[in-house]
Scaffold this motif. Structure first.
Motif, PDB file in Angstrom:
ATOM      1  N   GLY A 159      74.824  50.002  75.681  1.00  0.00           N
ATOM      2  CA  GLY A 159      73.574  49.251  75.791  1.00  0.00           C
ATOM      3  C   GLY A 159      73.175  48.747  74.417  1.00  0.00           C
ATOM      4  N   GLU A 160      71.993  49.142  73.971  1.00  0.00           N
ATOM      5  CA  GLU A 160      71.512  48.741  72.651  1.00  0.00           C
ATOM      6  C   GLU A 160      72.031  49.658  71.544  1.00  0.00           C
ATOM      7  N   ASP A 161      72.545  50.804  71.958  1.00  0.00           N
ATOM      8  CA  ASP A 161      72.978  51.795  70.980  1.00  0.00           C
ATOM      9  C   ASP A 161      74.439  51.598  70.575  1.00  0.00           C
ATOM     10  N   ILE A 162      74.742  52.105  69.389  1.00  0.00           N
ATOM     11  CA  ILE A 162      76.123  52.129  68.919  1.00  0.00           C
ATOM     12  C   ILE A 162      76.537  53.588  68.823  1.00  0.00           C
ATOM     13  N   VAL A 163      77.657  53.904  69.456  1.00  0.00           N
ATOM     14  CA  VAL A 163      78.151  55.285  69.457  1.00  0.00           C
ATOM     15  C   VAL A 163      79.456  55.326  68.659  1.00  0.00           C
ATOM     16  N   ALA A 164      79.553  56.292  67.767  1.00  0.00           N
ATOM     17  CA  ALA A 164      80.772  56.463  66.958  1.00  0.00           C
ATOM     18  C   ALA A 164      81.284  57.883  67.173  1.00  0.00           C
ATOM     19  N   LEU A 165      82.426  57.992  67.829  1.00  0.00           N
ATOM     20  CA  LEU A 165      82.998  59.296  68.157  1.00  0.00           C
ATOM     21  C   LEU A 165      84.122  59.659  67.193  1.00  0.00           C
ATOM     22  N   SER A 166      84.196  60.914  66.860  1.00  0.00           N
ATOM     23  CA  SER A 166      85.325  61.407  66.061  1.00  0.00           C
ATOM     24  C   SER A 166      86.589  61.357  66.913  1.00  0.00           C
ATOM     25  N   SER A 167      87.714  61.124  66.264  1.00  0.00           N
ATOM     26  CA  SER A 167      88.993  61.103  66.988  1.00  0.00           C
ATOM     27  C   SER A 167      89.695  62.459  66.923  1.00  0.00           C
ATOM     28  N   ILE A 168      88.991  63.463  66.411  1.00  0.00           N
ATOM     29  CA  ILE A 168      89.598  64.792  66.279  1.00  0.00           C
ATOM     30  C   ILE A 168      89.272  65.633  67.509  1.00  0.00           C
ATOM     31  N   CYS A 169      90.309  66.061  68.190  1.00  0.00           N
ATOM     32  CA  CYS A 169      90.136  66.876  69.396  1.00  0.00           C
ATOM     33  C   CYS A 169      89.432  68.191  69.039  1.00  0.00           C
ATOM     34  N   THR A 170      88.474  68.574  69.867  1.00  0.00           N
ATOM     35  CA  THR A 170      87.700  69.786  69.576  1.00  0.00           C
ATOM     36  C   THR A 170      88.417  71.057  70.032  1.00  0.00           C
ATOM     37  N   HIS A 171      89.623  70.911  70.561  1.00  0.00           N
ATOM     38  CA  HIS A 171      90.385  72.117  70.910  1.00  0.00           C
ATOM     39  C   HIS A 171      91.020  72.681  69.649  1.00  0.00           C
ATOM     40  N   LEU A 172      92.065  72.029  69.156  1.00  0.00           N
ATOM     41  CA  LEU A 172      92.718  72.532  67.946  1.00  0.00           C
ATOM     42  C   LEU A 172      92.949  71.456  66.893  1.00  0.00           C
ATOM     43  N   GLY A 173      92.246  70.329  67.019  1.00  0.00           N
ATOM     44  CA  GLY A 173      92.250  69.366  65.922  1.00  0.00           C
ATOM     45  C   GLY A 173      93.294  68.268  65.952  1.00  0.00           C
ATOM     46  N   CYS A 174      93.962  68.055  67.044  1.00  0.00           N
ATOM     47  CA  CYS A 174      94.889  66.917  67.112  1.00  0.00           C
ATOM     48  C   CYS A 174      94.079  65.619  67.203  1.00  0.00           C
ATOM     49  N   THR A 175      94.758  64.500  67.079  1.00  0.00           N
ATOM     50  CA  THR A 175      94.084  63.210  67.147  1.00  0.00           C
ATOM     51  C   THR A 175      94.162  62.658  68.568  1.00  0.00           C
ATOM     52  N   VAL A 176      93.016  62.310  69.108  1.00  0.00           N
ATOM     53  CA  VAL A 176      92.988  61.772  70.474  1.00  0.00           C
ATOM     54  C   VAL A 176      93.186  60.266  70.429  1.00  0.00           C
ATOM     55  N   SER A 177      93.563  59.693  71.573  1.00  0.00           N
ATOM     56  CA  SER A 177      93.638  58.231  71.677  1.00  0.00           C
ATOM     57  C   SER A 177      92.901  57.814  72.948  1.00  0.00           C
ATOM     58  N   TYR A 178      92.398  56.586  72.916  1.00  0.00           N
ATOM     59  CA  TYR A 178      91.611  56.109  74.058  1.00  0.00           C
ATOM     60  C   TYR A 178      92.499  55.338  75.016  1.00  0.00           C
ATOM     61  N   GLU A 179      92.451  55.724  76.281  1.00  0.00           N
ATOM     62  CA  GLU A 179      93.196  55.035  77.328  1.00  0.00           C
ATOM     63  C   GLU A 179      92.213  54.172  78.101  1.00  0.00           C
ATOM     64  N   GLU A 180      92.255  52.869  77.832  1.00  0.00           N
ATOM     65  CA  GLU A 180      91.273  51.967  78.425  1.00  0.00           C
ATOM     66  C   GLU A 180      91.360  51.946  79.953  1.00  0.00           C
ATOM     67  N   ALA A 181      92.583  52.024  80.489  1.00  0.00           N
ATOM     68  CA  ALA A 181      92.751  51.960  81.951  1.00  0.00           C
ATOM     69  C   ALA A 181      92.047  53.132  82.637  1.00  0.00           C
ATOM     70  N   LYS A 182      92.119  54.297  82.024  1.00  0.00           N
ATOM     71  CA  LYS A 182      91.491  55.489  82.618  1.00  0.00           C
ATOM     72  C   LYS A 182      90.062  55.704  82.128  1.00  0.00           C
ATOM     73  N   LYS A 183      89.690  54.970  81.081  1.00  0.00           N
ATOM     74  CA  LYS A 183      88.394  55.155  80.421  1.00  0.00           C
ATOM     75  C   LYS A 183      88.219  56.610  79.976  1.00  0.00           C
ATOM     76  N   GLU A 184      89.285  57.130  79.370  1.00  0.00           N
ATOM     77  CA  GLU A 184      89.276  58.517  78.891  1.00  0.00           C
ATOM     78  C   GLU A 184      89.991  58.605  77.545  1.00  0.00           C
ATOM     79  N   PHE A 185      89.603  59.615  76.792  1.00  0.00           N
ATOM     80  CA  PHE A 185      90.352  59.965  75.589  1.00  0.00           C
ATOM     81  C   PHE A 185      91.355  61.044  75.982  1.00  0.00           C
ATOM     82  N   LEU A 186      92.577  60.883  75.516  1.00  0.00           N
ATOM     83  CA  LEU A 186      93.618  61.864  75.824  1.00  0.00           C
ATOM     84  C   LEU A 186      94.114  62.497  74.531  1.00  0.00           C
TER      85      LEU A 186
END
Ligand code: FES
Length: 165
Positions: free
Chosen positions: A93-120
């Motif tokens: 909406g009007e807000d800007i959201v900035a998410l960390s790419s560091i997985c909160t499990h053990l620190g790997c780097t996540v990637s965004y899958e646009e088709a699923k609208k999920e970070f994996l």
């Protein structure tokens, strides 16, 4: 001086050697302790801490998270290093959201899958919704961290990373 004056007895040799080795070992033990004690003072002037850094323009953002990398110089006493970071930024909406790419499990780097609208997360199959919330039944137990965001004259600046949940 005679040659006899220069002779070192076995006792003196052992004494010098053990003193030298002992001193070297003591320095090896004490240096990390001193470094640990001074660490907060050394970090106080580190670049990037508490600063808002320019990352992208608002025009570049959509409602889909997009990865933006940036880097900054970090001064740690006499050592200056370049620190790299990245965030997934999107318009909510009007807000800007900035998410960390560091997985909160053990620190790997996540990637965004646009088709699923999920970070994996490739490491253990962790998954997060588009807004960074962890998906139940996958290893991460809390959402992705978020960065403080500031917008000035169409430019997006990110600050401190904050933990959620
Ligand atoms: S590090 Fe991401 S799921 Fe384990």
């Amino acid at each position: 001086m005679s040659e006899k004056d220069h002779k070192v007895s076995r006792r003196q040799f052992l004494s010098y050697t053990l003193t030298g080795v002992g001193g070297f070992m003591a320095a090896g033990i004490l240096m990390p302790m001193v470094r640990f004690a001074l660490d907060p003072a050394l970090k106080a002037g580190a670049a990037g801490e508490g600063d808002m850094l320019y990352v992208c323009d608002v025009d570049e953002l959509t409602d889909q998270p997009k990865k933006f990398p940036w880097k900054f110089e970090q001064v740690d006493s006499w050592y200056t290093s370049t620190v790299k970071s990245e965030a997934y930024i999107y318009l909510d909406g009007e807000d800007i959201v900035a998410l960390s790419s560091i997985c909160t499990h053990l620190g790997c780097t996540v990637s965004y899958e646009e088709a699923k609208k999920e970070f994996l997360c490739p490491c253990h199959g962790g998954r997060f919704e588009q807004d960074g919330k962890n998906i139940a039944g996958t290893p991460p137990t809390r959402p992705l961290d978020v960065f403080d965001v500031k917008v000035e004259e169409g430019k997006v600046y990110l600050g401190e990373k904050k933990r959620r949940g």
